[in-house]
Write a protein that holds these residues in place. Structure first.
Motif, short mmCIF file in Angstrom:
data_model
loop_
_atom_site.label_atom_id
_atom_site.label_comp_id
_atom_site.label_asym_id
_atom_site.label_seq_id
_atom_site.Cartn_x
_atom_site.Cartn_y
_atom_site.Cartn_z
N LEU A 8 0.88 -1.29 -0.14
CA LEU A 8 -0.01 0.10 -0.15
C LEU A 8 0.93 1.40 -0.11
O LEU A 8 0.82 2.35 -0.69
N ALA A 9 1.84 1.25 0.67
CA ALA A 9 2.88 2.49 0.88
C ALA A 9 3.51 2.55 -0.43
O ALA A 9 3.61 3.80 -0.92
N LEU A 10 3.88 1.55 -1.26
CA LEU A 10 4.52 1.69 -2.66
C LEU A 10 3.64 2.21 -3.43
O LEU A 10 4.03 2.91 -4.58
N VAL A 11 2.35 1.98 -3.44
CA VAL A 11 1.37 2.64 -4.39
C VAL A 11 1.50 4.05 -4.06
O VAL A 11 1.33 4.74 -5.24
N VAL A 12 1.25 4.46 -3.06
CA VAL A 12 1.48 6.02 -2.70
C VAL A 12 2.66 6.54 -3.37
O VAL A 12 2.93 7.78 -3.91
N ALA A 13 3.80 5.90 -2.65
CA ALA A 13 5.02 6.43 -2.98
C ALA A 13 5.43 6.44 -4.87
O ALA A 13 6.02 7.40 -5.16
N ALA A 14 4.78 5.50 -5.54
CA ALA A 14 4.81 5.52 -7.05
C ALA A 14 3.79 6.34 -7.69
O ALA A 14 3.93 6.50 -8.88
N SER A 15 2.80 7.03 -6.78
CA SER A 15 2.01 7.86 -7.61
C SER A 15 2.63 9.11 -8.10
O SER A 15 3.48 9.78 -7.51
N PRO A 16 2.30 9.46 -9.42
CA PRO A 16 2.90 10.56 -10.25
C PRO A 16 2.53 11.87 -9.21
O PRO A 16 3.09 12.93 -9.36
N LEU A 17 1.13 11.72 -8.65
CA LEU A 17 0.85 12.95 -8.00
C LEU A 17 1.71 12.97 -6.61
O LEU A 17 1.74 14.29 -6.00
N SER A 18 2.40 12.21 -6.04
CA SER A 18 3.34 12.10 -5.06
C SER A 18 4.77 12.93 -5.55
O SER A 18 5.26 13.70 -5.00
N ILE A 19 5.13 12.24 -6.42
CA ILE A 19 6.51 12.54 -7.14
C ILE A 19 6.66 13.99 -7.61
O ILE A 19 7.55 14.77 -7.48
N ILE A 20 5.88 14.41 -8.76
CA ILE A 20 5.81 15.42 -9.66
C ILE A 20 5.76 16.78 -8.97
O ILE A 20 6.64 17.61 -9.07
N PRO A 21 4.78 16.88 -8.07
CA PRO A 21 4.79 18.12 -7.14
C PRO A 21 6.12 18.54 -6.49
O PRO A 21 6.70 19.54 -6.48
N ALA A 22 6.61 17.48 -6.17
CA ALA A 22 8.05 17.40 -5.09
C ALA A 22 8.99 17.91 -6.08
O ALA A 22 9.82 18.94 -5.56
N LEU A 23 9.19 17.29 -7.26
CA LEU A 23 10.28 17.72 -8.32
C LEU A 23 10.30 18.77 -8.75
O LEU A 23 10.99 19.83 -9.08
N LEU A 24 8.80 19.38 -9.13
CA LEU A 24 8.58 20.80 -9.47
C LEU A 24 9.03 21.86 -8.44
O LEU A 24 9.43 22.67 -8.93
N LEU A 25 8.99 21.49 -7.05
CA LEU A 25 9.29 22.41 -6.31
C LEU A 25 10.53 22.68 -6.24
O LEU A 25 11.18 23.87 -5.66
#
Length: 217
Positions: A8-25
């Motif tokens: 379950l944690a890996l689903v959240v971690a792999a979600s584009p909505l998790s990663i893309i905002p962080a990288l944009l910031l």
């Protein structure tokens, strides 16, 4: 319980909505370090708050502390079916999805305070994350861990789920110059493939939850 929490944690971690905002910031703001760290704080706080809320749900029905309550299997089956259905739809429509949601392109213009708020909000407004955090909270609540153990499990889950935000944020904070170009390439690839990535992880975890629910009936 860890066998349920880690996927379950890996689903959240792999979600584009998790990663893309962080990288944009960290790549496109005037103050990348404080803004990125503020988003990280809000993201982890949102994960902890939402998961903890679902940990408390079984207690209202007298289900806390039971290792295998009767209704837990049906909850897993229901969540698994929802994830499989949504994942299948996402895969079939992946070619029409285009780039990542347009609002993400405005993320780079916000400051630390709004970044922290965004981190919290994104954990609550995405239906996929809501379902996954609900499943994690229910798994923790029915594992007979006691209060300290439950809080520890929530913290472990949040750290795993937030790892794809945590790792690049901390890495960028100490080695910004060397990581800027690789992180930009990662962001561009995720934006192009976000629909397929989402579909695959939803299908895989949906099948896992469905199997676990059926096995415990």
């Amino acid at each position: 319980m860890l066998g349920e929490l880690i996927p379950l944690a890996l689903v959240v971690a792999a979600s584009p909505l998790s990663i893309i905002p962080a990288l944009l910031l960290v790549l496109h703001t005037a103050r990348p370090r404080p803004t990125g760290l503020a988003f990280l704080f809000g993201w982890l706080a949102g994960l902890i708050a939402l998961t903890s809320a679902f940990v408390a749900v079984p207690r209202a029905f007298g289900g806390a502390g039971q290792a295998t309550p009767h209704w837990a299997a049906y909850v897993r089956i229901g969540i698994g079916v929802v994830l499989i259905a949504f994942g299948g739809w996402r895969w079939l429509t992946r070619r029409k999805a285009g780039q990542a949601p347009a609002f993400l392109k405005t993320v780079g213009r916000i400051g630390p305070l709004r970044a922290a708020g965004l981190g919290v909000v994104l954990t609550f407004v995405n239906p996929k994350l809501l379902v996954i955090n609900a499943a994690a909270g229910l798994a923790i609540s029915t594992a007979a861990l006691g209060s300290p153990g439950s809080w520890f499990a929530v913290a472990v889950y949040a750290l795993l789920a937030g790892s794809t935000v945590l790792i690049p944020m901390l890495a960028y904070a100490v080695a910004a110059e060397r990581l800027a170009r690789p992180l930009e390439r990662v962001r561009e690839w995720i934006e192009r493939q976000h629909a397929a990535i989402t579909a695959v992880i939803l299908l895989v975890i949906g099948i896992v939850l469905l199997y676990q629910g059926i096995r415990t009936l």
